[in-house]
Design a protein around this motif. Sequence first.
Motif, PDB file in Angstrom:
ATOM      1  N   THR A 390      47.301  44.445 -14.740  1.00 42.20           N
ATOM      2  CA  THR A 390      48.427  43.494 -14.297  1.00 42.20           C
ATOM      3  C   THR A 390      47.802  42.272 -13.639  1.00 42.20           C
ATOM      4  N   LYS A 391      46.563  42.038 -13.547  1.00 43.46           N
ATOM      5  CA  LYS A 391      45.584  41.165 -12.845  1.00 43.46           C
ATOM      6  C   LYS A 391      46.103  40.851 -11.387  1.00 43.46           C
ATOM      7  N   GLU A 392      46.857  42.040 -10.887  1.00 38.84           N
ATOM      8  CA  GLU A 392      47.180  41.984  -9.405  1.00 38.84           C
ATOM      9  C   GLU A 392      45.929  41.728  -8.628  1.00 38.84           C
ATOM     10  N   SER A 393      46.298  40.539  -7.879  1.00 49.62           N
ATOM     11  CA  SER A 393      45.288  40.301  -6.816  1.00 49.62           C
ATOM     12  C   SER A 393      45.326  41.083  -5.597  1.00 49.62           C
ATOM     13  N   PHE A 394      44.467  40.694  -4.433  1.00 47.59           N
ATOM     14  CA  PHE A 394      44.353  41.401  -3.096  1.00 47.59           C
ATOM     15  C   PHE A 394      45.364  40.464  -2.273  1.00 47.59           C
ATOM     16  N   THR A 395      45.842  41.054  -1.309  1.00 54.18           N
ATOM     17  CA  THR A 395      46.576  40.256  -0.464  1.00 54.18           C
ATOM     18  C   THR A 395      45.664  39.954   0.589  1.00 54.18           C
ATOM     19  N   PRO A 396      46.178  38.793   1.522  1.00 53.46           N
ATOM     20  CA  PRO A 396      45.376  38.404   2.354  1.00 53.46           C
ATOM     21  C   PRO A 396      44.703  39.310   3.432  1.00 53.46           C
ATOM     22  N   GLU A 397      45.652  40.393   3.644  1.00 48.33           N
ATOM     23  CA  GLU A 397      45.009  41.575   4.648  1.00 48.33           C
ATOM     24  C   GLU A 397      43.784  42.238   3.865  1.00 48.33           C
ATOM     25  N   ASP A 398      44.002  42.329   2.641  1.00 49.91           N
ATOM     26  CA  ASP A 398      42.931  43.124   1.639  1.00 49.91           C
ATOM     27  C   ASP A 398      41.475  42.213   1.840  1.00 49.91           C
ATOM     28  N   CYS A 399      41.908  40.876   1.527  1.00 55.21           N
ATOM     29  CA  CYS A 399      40.659  39.790   1.499  1.00 55.21           C
ATOM     30  C   CYS A 399      40.030  40.066   2.879  1.00 55.21           C
ATOM     31  N   GLU A 400      40.855  40.248   3.947  1.00 51.99           N
ATOM     32  CA  GLU A 400      40.235  40.155   5.262  1.00 51.99           C
ATOM     33  C   GLU A 400      39.201  41.240   5.466  1.00 51.99           C
ATOM     34  N   ARG A 401      39.774  42.477   5.155  1.00 50.64           N
ATOM     35  CA  ARG A 401      39.342  43.711   5.132  1.00 50.64           C
ATOM     36  C   ARG A 401      37.997  43.895   4.215  1.00 50.64           C
ATOM     37  N   LEU A 402      38.296  43.506   2.974  1.00 51.05           N
ATOM     38  CA  LEU A 402      37.166  44.027   1.777  1.00 51.05           C
ATOM     39  C   LEU A 402      36.597  42.867   1.691  1.00 51.05           C
ATOM     40  N   LEU A 403      36.750  41.537   1.300  1.00 50.63           N
ATOM     41  CA  LEU A 403      36.050  40.472   1.116  1.00 50.63           C
ATOM     42  C   LEU A 403      35.165  40.181   2.426  1.00 50.63           C
ATOM     43  N   TYR A 404      35.579  39.720   3.494  1.00 53.18           N
ATOM     44  CA  TYR A 404      34.767  39.602   4.730  1.00 53.18           C
ATOM     45  C   TYR A 404      34.571  40.700   5.466  1.00 53.18           C
ATOM     46  N   GLY A 405      35.157  41.683   5.454  1.00 57.02           N
ATOM     47  CA  GLY A 405      34.701  42.913   6.234  1.00 57.02           C
ATOM     48  C   GLY A 405      33.619  43.630   5.740  1.00 57.02           C
ATOM     49  N   PHE A 406      33.499  43.445   4.477  1.00 53.26           N
ATOM     50  CA  PHE A 406      32.627  44.254   3.661  1.00 53.26           C
ATOM     51  C   PHE A 406      31.857  43.744   2.532  1.00 53.26           C
ATOM     52  N   VAL A 407      32.423  43.000   1.661  1.00 53.08           N
ATOM     53  CA  VAL A 407      31.879  42.627   0.425  1.00 53.08           C
ATOM     54  C   VAL A 407      30.714  41.256   0.856  1.00 53.08           C
ATOM     55  N   SER A 408      31.206  40.580   1.571  1.00 50.36           N
ATOM     56  CA  SER A 408      30.394  39.405   2.303  1.00 50.36           C
ATOM     57  C   SER A 408      28.966  40.022   2.984  1.00 50.36           C
ATOM     58  N   LYS A 409      29.326  40.520   3.815  1.00 47.20           N
ATOM     59  CA  LYS A 409      28.315  41.229   4.480  1.00 47.20           C
ATOM     60  C   LYS A 409      27.140  41.980   3.807  1.00 47.20           C
ATOM     61  N   LYS A 410      28.000  43.062   3.110  1.00 51.42           N
ATOM     62  CA  LYS A 410      27.082  43.879   2.207  1.00 51.42           C
ATOM     63  C   LYS A 410      26.112  43.335   1.160  1.00 51.42           C
ATOM     64  N   LEU A 411      26.628  42.276   0.583  1.00 46.21           N
ATOM     65  CA  LEU A 411      25.988  41.393  -0.577  1.00 46.21           C
ATOM     66  C   LEU A 411      24.703  40.891   0.286  1.00 46.21           C
ATOM     67  N   PHE A 412      24.680  40.259   1.527  1.00 43.82           N
ATOM     68  CA  PHE A 412      23.598  39.802   2.217  1.00 43.82           C
ATOM     69  C   PHE A 412      22.773  40.757   2.710  1.00 43.82           C
ATOM     70  N   GLU A 413      23.169  41.857   3.226  1.00 47.88           N
ATOM     71  CA  GLU A 413      22.345  42.962   3.674  1.00 47.88           C
ATOM     72  C   GLU A 413      21.638  43.378   2.607  1.00 47.88           C
ATOM     73  N   ASN A 414      22.223  43.633   1.116  1.00 50.01           N
ATOM     74  CA  ASN A 414      21.449  43.977   0.088  1.00 50.01           C
ATOM     75  C   ASN A 414      20.422  43.058  -0.503  1.00 50.01           C
ATOM     76  N   GLY A 415      20.478  41.738   0.168  1.00 51.90           N
ATOM     77  CA  GLY A 415      19.330  40.799  -0.577  1.00 51.90           C
ATOM     78  C   GLY A 415      19.927  39.774  -1.108  1.00 51.90           C
ATOM     79  N   LEU A 416      21.094  39.478  -1.262  1.00 57.03           N
ATOM     80  CA  LEU A 416      21.600  38.356  -2.008  1.00 57.03           C
ATOM     81  C   LEU A 416      22.608  37.530  -1.209  1.00 57.03           C
ATOM     82  N   TYR A 417      22.234  36.125  -1.239  1.00 53.33           N
ATOM     83  CA  TYR A 417      23.101  35.277  -0.661  1.00 53.33           C
ATOM     84  C   TYR A 417      23.637  34.438  -1.511  1.00 53.33           C
ATOM     85  N   CYS A 418      25.055  34.762  -1.576  1.00 55.37           N
ATOM     86  CA  CYS A 418      25.950  33.917  -2.379  1.00 55.37           C
ATOM     87  C   CYS A 418      27.362  33.643  -1.603  1.00 55.37           C
ATOM     88  N   ARG A 419      28.419  33.370  -2.289  1.00 55.04           N
ATOM     89  CA  ARG A 419      29.711  33.163  -1.719  1.00 55.04           C
ATOM     90  C   ARG A 419      30.706  34.094  -2.236  1.00 55.04           C
TER      91      ARG A 419
END
Length: 459
Positions: A390-419
Amino acid sequence: MGNPIAVSKDLSQTAYDHLWMHFTRMSSYENAAVPTIVRGEGTYIYDDKGKRYLDGLAGLFVVQAGHGRAELAEAANKQAQELAFFPVWSYAHPRAVELAERLAHYAPGDLNKVFFTTGGAEAVETAWKLAKQYHQLTGNHRKYKVISRSVAYHGTTQGALSITGLPALKAPFEPLVPGAHKVANTNIYRAPVHGDDPEAFGRWAADQIEQQILFEGPDTVAAVFLEPVQNAGGCFPPPPGYFQRVREICDKYNVLLVSDEVICAFGRLGTMFACDKFGYVPDIITCAKGMTSGYSPIGAAVISDRIAEPFFKGDATFLHGYTFGGHPVSAAVALANLDIFEREGLNQHVLDNESAFLSTLSKLHDLPIVGDVRGNGFFYGIELVKDKATKESFTPEDCERLLYGFVSKKLFENGLYCRADDRGDPVIQVAPPLIAGQSTFDEIEQILRGVLTEAWTKI
């Protein structure tokens, strides 16, 4: 007077105490270390603890030739000893002259005049002011409005921010400069019409510009600002025929076409100027970032002879400038950087490898969280979704928890600087230095795969 300054050994705490970082939620570091990068080499950066990270964003779409290029540092050193500073206010200096000639040589059509700035937002600001005054000088005194695209980012100065199509970035600073209007962008993944026909969608998207010009009144619209590949929202390439139709529309209504290539110029898409890759000639190109590979700040507006002509007559003057525009050291570094481009064939390297990069990233399509992989050259966005069907996107609350709270930090911890970004729908953007090859592509894909697989388990 205060006490003599003592050099702090705790860079993280000192950063929190004194360094106001850009686009940064400063409270995030009240009880957490500030990531501090101290060195770069090739496609990698290193923090103050010695940990290595792949620079998957080329700094900020900037470090085209890679980190640690001694000859660029040497070019700066040599120029600073010869002439460290002189303004280009009614005077010239050799490096600015040489760089202007070189940019004019690279630019398409009759874009032969170069107005230097110190960065991209200033270049966009320059282009809007230039467009307004051009129309005044040619008798069209009501032409001051500009059209750009929704979700597009064009800079943070008052004019450039007005052109930007991201409401959340603008709200704290309103009212902004009046006269900036928005139309649909070229995100075919979420196309409201013609989603299965790129050419028809491109025609529709371009025609939205004509409709907006007619709605505002052709005698009031000065310019259209478009990125060759739109950055914010996650790397939207132009559909086939899009820019050709936009060029027709601009010519029909005497509206200037500004190609905002702050990110896309200097090899990011495999050509010196991105408009060449998509086969259109704008009236003005704005550029910055990759001109020096980030070794010194500089930007420019490259302007066609036709638009410049009325400014070169009588007492006409473009009453605009920047103290550090065309800085001798930055211009010298830019010339040395462009020498590297030519000697090492960086543009051709991107053209030869862009398909392999896209193919490598496209392997991520087998993950349930990946909805789309798109872009051009060495500039790609991976859109994240809740439901692929359905291409359903994430809510702002999801983004706060998932994108900023996990994905962004985890990528950097795993050795990748990206956006990881949710300006528009949530995306991860990758744009490594132009010297990257298959091993870099594989490393990016593998780190992304691991983090996104784990992220899906947290939904």
